[in-house]
Design a protein around this motif. Structure first.
Motif, PDB file in Angstrom:
ATOM      1  N   HIS A 229       0.842  -1.196   0.000  1.00  8.65           N
ATOM      2  CA  HIS A 229       0.000   0.000   0.000  1.00  8.65           C
ATOM      3  C   HIS A 229       0.864   1.228   0.000  1.00  8.65           C
ATOM      4  O   HIS A 229       0.557   2.239  -0.524  1.00  8.65           O
ATOM      5  CB  HIS A 229      -0.841   0.103   1.261  1.00  8.65           C
ATOM      6  CG  HIS A 229      -1.575  -1.123   1.606  1.00  8.65           C
ATOM      7  ND1 HIS A 229      -1.952  -1.390   2.870  1.00  8.65           N
ATOM      8  CD2 HIS A 229      -2.028  -2.140   0.860  1.00  8.65           C
ATOM      9  CE1 HIS A 229      -2.608  -2.527   2.912  1.00  8.65           C
ATOM     10  NE2 HIS A 229      -2.657  -2.992   1.708  1.00  8.65           N
TER      11      HIS A 229
ATOM     12  N   SER B 255      -1.833  -5.047  -1.524  1.00  8.40           N
ATOM     13  CA  SER B 255      -3.116  -4.356  -1.481  1.00  8.40           C
ATOM     14  C   SER B 255      -4.047  -4.760  -2.626  1.00  8.40           C
ATOM     15  O   SER B 255      -5.230  -5.007  -2.417  1.00  8.40           O
ATOM     16  CB  SER B 255      -2.835  -2.865  -1.511  1.00  8.40           C
ATOM     17  OG  SER B 255      -3.991  -2.154  -1.734  1.00  8.40           O
TER      18      SER B 255
ATOM     19  N   LYS C 285      -5.563  -8.139  -2.222  1.00  6.52           N
ATOM     20  CA  LYS C 285      -6.569  -8.096  -1.154  1.00  6.52           C
ATOM     21  C   LYS C 285      -7.874  -7.518  -1.710  1.00  6.52           C
ATOM     22  O   LYS C 285      -8.953  -8.066  -1.507  1.00  6.52           O
ATOM     23  CB  LYS C 285      -6.049  -7.251  -0.004  1.00  6.52           C
ATOM     24  CG  LYS C 285      -7.056  -7.067   1.090  1.00  6.52           C
ATOM     25  CD  LYS C 285      -6.742  -5.832   1.915  1.00  6.52           C
ATOM     26  CE  LYS C 285      -7.937  -5.408   2.706  1.00  6.52           C
ATOM     27  NZ  LYS C 285      -8.214  -3.991   2.632  1.00  6.52           N
TER      28      LYS C 285
ATOM     29  N   CYS D 169       0.548  10.026  -4.724  1.00  4.39           N
ATOM     30  CA  CYS D 169      -0.207   8.939  -5.343  1.00  4.39           C
ATOM     31  C   CYS D 169      -1.689   9.081  -4.987  1.00  4.39           C
ATOM     32  O   CYS D 169      -2.056   9.848  -4.099  1.00  4.39           O
ATOM     33  CB  CYS D 169       0.316   7.585  -4.879  1.00  4.39           C
ATOM     34  SG  CYS D 169       0.162   7.329  -3.111  1.00  4.39           S
ATOM     35  N   GLY D 170      -2.483   8.329  -5.676  1.00  4.18           N
ATOM     36  CA  GLY D 170      -3.910   8.403  -5.414  1.00  4.18           C
ATOM     37  C   GLY D 170      -4.557   7.044  -5.576  1.00  4.18           C
ATOM     38  O   GLY D 170      -3.986   6.149  -6.199  1.00  4.18           O
ATOM     39  N   ARG D 171      -5.679   6.884  -4.990  1.00  4.03           N
ATOM     40  CA  ARG D 171      -6.424   5.631  -5.156  1.00  4.03           C
ATOM     41  C   ARG D 171      -7.904   5.930  -4.978  1.00  4.03           C
ATOM     42  O   ARG D 171      -8.288   6.909  -4.336  1.00  4.03           O
ATOM     43  CB  ARG D 171      -5.957   4.574  -4.163  1.00  4.03           C
ATOM     44  CG  ARG D 171      -6.342   4.819  -2.689  1.00  4.03           C
ATOM     45  CD  ARG D 171      -7.582   4.038  -2.317  1.00  4.03           C
ATOM     46  NE  ARG D 171      -8.006   4.219  -0.937  1.00  4.03           N
ATOM     47  CZ  ARG D 171      -8.735   5.207  -0.514  1.00  4.03           C
ATOM     48  NH1 ARG D 171      -9.042   6.200  -1.335  1.00  4.03           N
ATOM     49  NH2 ARG D 171      -9.147   5.279   0.743  1.00  4.03           N
TER      50      ARG D 171
ATOM     51  N   LYS E 116     -11.298   4.090  -3.430  1.00  2.30           N
ATOM     52  CA  LYS E 116     -11.625   3.030  -2.477  1.00  2.30           C
ATOM     53  C   LYS E 116     -12.351   1.907  -3.200  1.00  2.30           C
ATOM     54  O   LYS E 116     -13.153   2.160  -4.100  1.00  2.30           O
ATOM     55  CB  LYS E 116     -12.543   3.660  -1.422  1.00  2.30           C
ATOM     56  CG  LYS E 116     -12.436   3.089  -0.052  1.00  2.30           C
ATOM     57  CD  LYS E 116     -13.230   3.961   0.919  1.00  2.30           C
ATOM     58  CE  LYS E 116     -13.171   3.387   2.311  1.00  2.30           C
ATOM     59  NZ  LYS E 116     -11.798   3.418   2.872  1.00  2.30           N
TER      60      LYS E 116
ATOM     61  N   ASP F  37     -13.653   9.554   1.688  1.00  2.00           N
ATOM     62  CA  ASP F  37     -12.354   9.133   1.145  1.00  2.00           C
ATOM     63  C   ASP F  37     -12.509   8.145  -0.010  1.00  2.00           C
ATOM     64  O   ASP F  37     -11.636   7.324  -0.241  1.00  2.00           O
ATOM     65  CB  ASP F  37     -11.466   8.544   2.246  1.00  2.00           C
ATOM     66  CG  ASP F  37     -12.016   7.244   2.794  1.00  2.00           C
ATOM     67  OD1 ASP F  37     -13.233   7.000   2.655  1.00  2.00           O
ATOM     68  OD2 ASP F  37     -11.230   6.447   3.345  1.00  2.00           O
TER      69      ASP F  37
ATOM     70  N   GLY G 287      -8.914   9.494  -2.962  1.00  2.00           N
ATOM     71  CA  GLY G 287      -7.907   9.991  -2.017  1.00  2.00           C
ATOM     72  C   GLY G 287      -6.547  10.190  -2.652  1.00  2.00           C
ATOM     73  O   GLY G 287      -6.182   9.502  -3.610  1.00  2.00           O
ATOM     74  N   LEU G 288      -5.824  11.144  -2.121  1.00  2.00           N
ATOM     75  CA  LEU G 288      -4.431  11.369  -2.525  1.00  2.00           C
ATOM     76  C   LEU G 288      -3.547  11.178  -1.306  1.00  2.00           C
ATOM     77  O   LEU G 288      -3.976  11.410  -0.180  1.00  2.00           O
ATOM     78  CB  LEU G 288      -4.211  12.797  -3.029  1.00  2.00           C
ATOM     79  CG  LEU G 288      -4.952  13.315  -4.254  1.00  2.00           C
ATOM     80  CD1 LEU G 288      -4.373  14.669  -4.655  1.00  2.00           C
ATOM     81  CD2 LEU G 288      -4.865  12.340  -5.412  1.00  2.00           C
ATOM     82  N   ARG G 289      -2.318  10.756  -1.563  1.00  2.00           N
ATOM     83  CA  ARG G 289      -1.346  10.672  -0.469  1.00  2.00           C
ATOM     84  C   ARG G 289      -0.042  11.305  -0.936  1.00  2.00           C
ATOM     85  O   ARG G 289       0.429  11.019  -2.036  1.00  2.00           O
ATOM     86  CB  ARG G 289      -1.125   9.219  -0.062  1.00  2.00           C
ATOM     87  CG  ARG G 289      -0.221   9.057   1.123  1.00  2.00           C
ATOM     88  CD  ARG G 289      -0.126   7.620   1.558  1.00  2.00           C
ATOM     89  NE  ARG G 289      -1.332   7.149   2.228  1.00  2.00           N
ATOM     90  CZ  ARG G 289      -1.638   5.868   2.369  1.00  2.00           C
ATOM     91  NH1 ARG G 289      -0.857   4.936   1.871  1.00  2.00           N
ATOM     92  NH2 ARG G 289      -2.743   5.507   3.004  1.00  2.00           N
TER      93      ARG G 289
ATOM     94  N   GLU H  33      -9.985  13.098  -0.249  1.00  2.00           N
ATOM     95  CA  GLU H  33      -9.189  13.065   0.984  1.00  2.00           C
ATOM     96  C   GLU H  33      -7.716  13.177   0.623  1.00  2.00           C
ATOM     97  O   GLU H  33      -7.244  12.501  -0.290  1.00  2.00           O
ATOM     98  CB  GLU H  33      -9.435  11.752   1.737  1.00  2.00           C
ATOM     99  CG  GLU H  33      -8.700  11.703   3.066  1.00  2.00           C
ATOM    100  CD  GLU H  33      -8.523  10.310   3.613  1.00  2.00           C
ATOM    101  OE1 GLU H  33      -8.964  10.074   4.736  1.00  2.00           O
ATOM    102  OE2 GLU H  33      -7.936   9.447   2.917  1.00  2.00           O
TER     103      GLU H  33
ATOM    104  N   GLU I  51       3.023   1.781   7.642  1.00  2.00           N
ATOM    105  CA  GLU I  51       2.991   0.548   6.858  1.00  2.00           C
ATOM    106  C   GLU I  51       3.562  -0.644   7.607  1.00  2.00           C
ATOM    107  O   GLU I  51       3.067  -1.751   7.489  1.00  2.00           O
ATOM    108  CB  GLU I  51       3.770   0.736   5.545  1.00  2.00           C
ATOM    109  CG  GLU I  51       3.055   1.600   4.534  1.00  2.00           C
ATOM    110  CD  GLU I  51       1.709   1.023   4.124  1.00  2.00           C
ATOM    111  OE1 GLU I  51       1.616  -0.194   3.894  1.00  2.00           O
ATOM    112  OE2 GLU I  51       0.735   1.792   4.062  1.00  2.00           O
TER     113      GLU I  51
ATOM    114  N   HIS J   3      -1.046  -0.436   8.693  1.00  2.00           N
ATOM    115  CA  HIS J   3      -2.386  -0.381   8.126  1.00  2.00           C
ATOM    116  C   HIS J   3      -3.151  -1.685   8.322  1.00  2.00           C
ATOM    117  O   HIS J   3      -4.346  -1.694   8.570  1.00  2.00           O
ATOM    118  CB  HIS J   3      -2.277  -0.029   6.632  1.00  2.00           C
ATOM    119  CG  HIS J   3      -3.576   0.359   6.008  1.00  2.00           C
ATOM    120  ND1 HIS J   3      -4.354  -0.524   5.309  1.00  2.00           N
ATOM    121  CD2 HIS J   3      -4.251   1.531   5.998  1.00  2.00           C
ATOM    122  CE1 HIS J   3      -5.444   0.096   4.879  1.00  2.00           C
ATOM    123  NE2 HIS J   3      -5.407   1.348   5.287  1.00  2.00           N
TER     124      HIS J   3
ATOM    125  N   TYR K 186      -4.610  -1.633  11.675  1.00  2.00           N
ATOM    126  CA  TYR K 186      -5.671  -0.631  11.709  1.00  2.00           C
ATOM    127  C   TYR K 186      -6.933  -1.206  11.084  1.00  2.00           C
ATOM    128  O   TYR K 186      -8.042  -1.071  11.603  1.00  2.00           O
ATOM    129  CB  TYR K 186      -5.185   0.618  10.965  1.00  2.00           C
ATOM    130  CG  TYR K 186      -6.262   1.559  10.503  1.00  2.00           C
ATOM    131  CD1 TYR K 186      -6.893   2.410  11.399  1.00  2.00           C
ATOM    132  CD2 TYR K 186      -6.654   1.587   9.174  1.00  2.00           C
ATOM    133  CE1 TYR K 186      -7.886   3.280  10.973  1.00  2.00           C
ATOM    134  CE2 TYR K 186      -7.649   2.446   8.740  1.00  2.00           C
ATOM    135  CZ  TYR K 186      -8.259   3.284   9.635  1.00  2.00           C
ATOM    136  OH  TYR K 186      -9.252   4.136   9.208  1.00  2.00           O
TER     137      TYR K 186
END
Ligand SMILES: Nc1nc2c(ncn2[C@@H]2O[C@H](COP(=O)(O)OP(=O)(O)OP(=O)(O)O)[C@@H](O)[C@H]2O)c(=O)[nH]1
Ligand SMILES: Nc1ncnc2c1ncn2[C@@H]1O[C@H](COP(=O)(O)OP(=O)(O)OP(=O)(O)O)[C@@H](O)[C@H]1O
Length: 719
Positions: free
Chosen positions: A119, A379, A382, A436-438, A440, A461, A464-466, A521, A534, A540, A543
């Protein structure tokens, strides 16, 4: 079609970012979003409009209320559509470097469909990943020319010359489409009957696999391909496909996440011990101990998984949890990786099985394999496993969600948001490691709605961007940039840097509105914070798994497995020149004890031996039992004491009369130590009068066993 997308932008961090040994490890591993694909032939839906038109609380409430009637009953499957393309839930990611940013072809979904192995996008200072998977087709279709030549052999030579840790750049697969077939190879098949000339379908299958991934031009992989062909010749899948196709798809999935040739070879051979006469020794002679051990490991995992499935063991939370731990602890993490690839392909072709089996497999996959993929940090696997299970177990809810979201996952929006932010950061002189982005996944949205009792419009979210930057100061500067570009959603700003979560998680979170309609997000953190998110205590997977209390043994074991997988997959495509020494990218310490500087370390230098999980089969019932380290069979027997209701049907009062079998063999020494994953059968003595009945049963089992292995027999799943 469900699509989960990850889009990543890589930047070269300033010099000195990877200066300490452990930072180098993390950096060089390049935990970033990687290329690969899942479901190639699936056409991409055009992205139409935003989410606003779908923000209907009413429809979601009806969905949520119908959840209480999730019987997942078999009857529901009458409505299942069994066409193949429907079964391929797609998860994909994009990655590209700022330098190549102008080249829009990197963004095109029809060009590549990469996978995020982990991830967490921790970028490397070295060459930005530019990996394009050729895995476009699960049904074996391919594009490109089919020429004959020897460049693949040359590549193979170079690879061998520079060592096994430098492996295949997926991008390089595009440079040569030359198939290499058995007649060009230097090895010979052990028993002399080459598969090639008499099996044109195999030749064709290999050619197509080579076009999809260059690792199929590696001599050892080609050899394994023909050994698998030989082993499975005549066997058919329930779908009617040759069994070999499943082996190839499994191996391709592994290749797509950057696994090296040892793992890919073992992936091709993963069912040979179970479904053919191929022995451990034969594999050892032909491919070495590394491959033989992996194939044996997968075989053991398959047997345990079958036992658990038949006994419905995983539906009990505690036992499921023990199974996750046992799977990771008893086998090399790479064997688990192969098992996951095997299961993913089986789930993609689930349509061929009866509804009852579909249910059973989907249930087990959701309980055991999707969490394992999560724990290993893969990820996209999954996501795909969960979405496929969702579809089979809750078809009605899946349909509702698919309809609701089919036009709403706005990949273009994520891409343009990344571009916009990239530009603005550049202007402000803020450098970063990864942007990066994803979006959901369907199943993740569904679970969040149920867990938090939310309507769709309360989930912010979905897109989302990170952003991973160099230091804390830049986190706040970048936040300012984000808020200058988009309007902020009030109340959604979380400063977990100043106020870390109880588990140490640190990051800035904000939600902004793109075009005034679609919430986006944005998470901003440093590389160290990201490592913690990570691999560390705030990982994660923990979490996501919620409130479970894990022993430090479990935590360290999972983290170790993640390192192993990272080491064996993520580093493969790196240019060796970017890695200072191969040791620097090895997992920093040995499981179960971590060295102090290990970023994965939760309890440094923990020396306590972990518990042992053992499968116990009594009265044909299976349970997963936990024993303290160094327990013996005698300790296990003392648990099954007199008076236990489990023995009442036989009326056997004394435990000495049990006939324990350990891993299918009778045991006389009860002082032997139990090992993780041991299978202990406790069989009461058979009354004399029952013997003929048992003999008949054994004969029947024997007959069934022979029928299973006979060439030409229909073979369903290998797991
Ligand atoms: N690795 C990791 N990620 C976390 C953790 N806590 C939060 N996150 C990430 O941060 C996101 C949002 O977390 P919060 O801002 O706390 O959001 P929230 O208050 O739970 O509200 P929602 O965004 O509606 O879930 C999650 O979706 C995760 O991606 C954590 O402990 N570990
Ligand atoms: N804003 C984001 N940008 C990029 N990646 C993200 C973002 N939020 C989560 N991810 C990553 O996306 C993957 C899928 O996460 P998923 O959407 O299932 O859960 P989550 O958003 O992290 O948590 P939750 O469902 O509790 O909100 C994970 O690898 C996660 O780290």
């Amino acid at each position: 079609m469900v699509v989960a997308t990850t889009i990543a932008l890589y930047a070269s961090p300033p010099s000195g970012v990877c200066s300490t040994p452990h930072q180098i490890t993390a950096c060089d591993l390049d935990l970033s979003f990687r290329s690969s694909s899942a479901s190639p032939s699936t056409p991409q839906k055009p992205i139409v409009g935003g989410l606003s038109s779908l923000f209907s609380g009413a429809s979601v409430k009806s969905l949520a209320s119908s959840c209480s009637s999730f019987s997942a009953g078999v009857e529901e499957f009458s409505s299942l559509r069994h066409d193949r393309s429907e079964d391929l839930s797609l998860s994909s990611s994009f990655c590209y470097s700022p330098a190549k940013f102008a080249n829009s072809s990197y963004l095109r979904r029809d060009h590549q469909s990469p996978i995020s192995v982990l991830h967490g996008p921790v970028s490397c200072s070295c060459s930005p990943p530019m990996r394009a998977s050729r895995d476009r087709s699960l049904d074996g279709s391919f594009h490109g020319s089919f020429r004959v030549g020897a460049s693949g052999l040359f590549n193979g030579f170079v690879r061998k010359a520079i060592g096994s840790c430098v492996d295949y750049d997926l991008g390089s697969s595009s440079s040569s489409s030359d198939p290499i077939l058995v007649d060009e190879l230097t090895f010979s098949m052990e028993d002399g009957f080459g598969a090639d000339t008499r099996q044109p379908y195999a030749r064709d299958l290999l050619g197509r696999a080579q076009l999809r991934h260059s690792i199929f031009k590696d001599e050892s992989v080609i050899k394994a391909f023909y050994e698998a062909e030989k082993a499975h010749r005549g066997q058919m899948r329930a779908s009617g496909d040759p069994y070999l196709q499943h082996c190839v798809e499994t191996a391709l999935l592994l290749a797509s996440i950057g696994a090296n040739s040892t793992v890919v070879v073992a992936g091709l051979l993963h069912d040979t011990m179970d479904d053919s006469f191929m022995s451990y020794d034969y594999i050892l002679r032909n491919f070495g101990a590394g491959v033989a051990d992996l194939v044996e490991g997968v075989s053991k995992l398959s047997q345990l998984s079958k036992l658990a499935r038949e006994n419905n063991t995983a539906c009990k939370t505690v036992e499921a949890d023990r199974l996750h731990t046992m799977f990771l602890a008893m086998a090399d993490a790479r064997a688990v990786l192969i098992k996951l690839a095997d299961r993913l392909h089986n789930m993609m072709t689930l349509y061929a099985l009866s509804p009852v089996k579909q249910q059973r497999f989907a249930k087990e996959t959701l309980e055991i394999f999707a969490p394992l993929a999560n724990r290993l940090g893969i990820s996209t696997w999954k996501v795909q496993l969960e979405n496929l299970c969702f579809k089979h177990l809750y078809p009605q809810q899946h349909n509702e969600m698919s309809t609701m979201f089919e036009d709403s996952f706005d990949e273009a929006m994520i891409t343009s948001a990344i571009e916009k932010l990239e530009e603005a950061l550049k202007k402000e002189g803020i450098s970063y490691h990864v942007l990066c982005g994803r979006h959901k996944s369907l199943y993740s949205i569904y679970c969040k709605m149920l867990k938090k009792k939310l309507t769709v419009d309360e989930i912010h979210d979905i897109h989302g961007l990170r952003l991973i930057v160099n230091n804390e100061g830049d986190c706040y500067k970048a936040l300012g940039v984000v808020h200058s570009l988009w309007s902020q959603v009030p109340g959604k700003l979380k400063d977990y840097i100043t106020h870390p979560k109880f588990n140490g998680y640190q990051s800035l979170h904000t939600v902004v509105m793109d075009n005034g309609t679609v919430p986006l997000e944005v998470q901003i953190r440093t590389q160290e914070m990201h490592l913690q998110a990570e691999f560390g205590f705030a990982a994660h997977w923990r979490y996501k798994e919620g409130d479970c209390k894990y022993s430090s043994f479990v935590l360290q074991m999972v983290e170790w497995a993640r390192w192993v997988v990272t080491w064996h997959c993520e580093t493969m495509s790196k240019d060796r020149s970017s890695i200072r020494s191969s040791d620097s990218i090895k997992p920093p310490c040995k499981f179960p004890s971590h060295s102090e500087d290990c970023p994965a370390s939760y309890k440094p230098n923990s020396s306590q031996d972990g518990p042992v999980y053992v499968i116990v089969i009594e009265n044909e019932k299976m349970s997963v039992q936990e024993f303290p380290a160094n327990s013996t069979l005698s300790d296990l027997l003392s648990r099954a004491g007199p008076g236990s209701s489990r023995w009442s049907m036989y009326g056997i009062p004394a435990k000495e009369e049990l006939r324990p079998r350990l891993n299918q063999r009778p045991v006389s020494d009860l002082k032997g130590k139990l090992k993780m994953g041991d299978v202990v059968e406790l069989t009461p003595p058979i009354p004399d009068e029952s013997l003929p009945e048992y003999r008949e049963e054994i004969q029947r089992m024997y007959d069934r066993g022979l029928a299973f292995s006979r060439p030409g027999t229909m073979v369903g799943w290998g797991s």
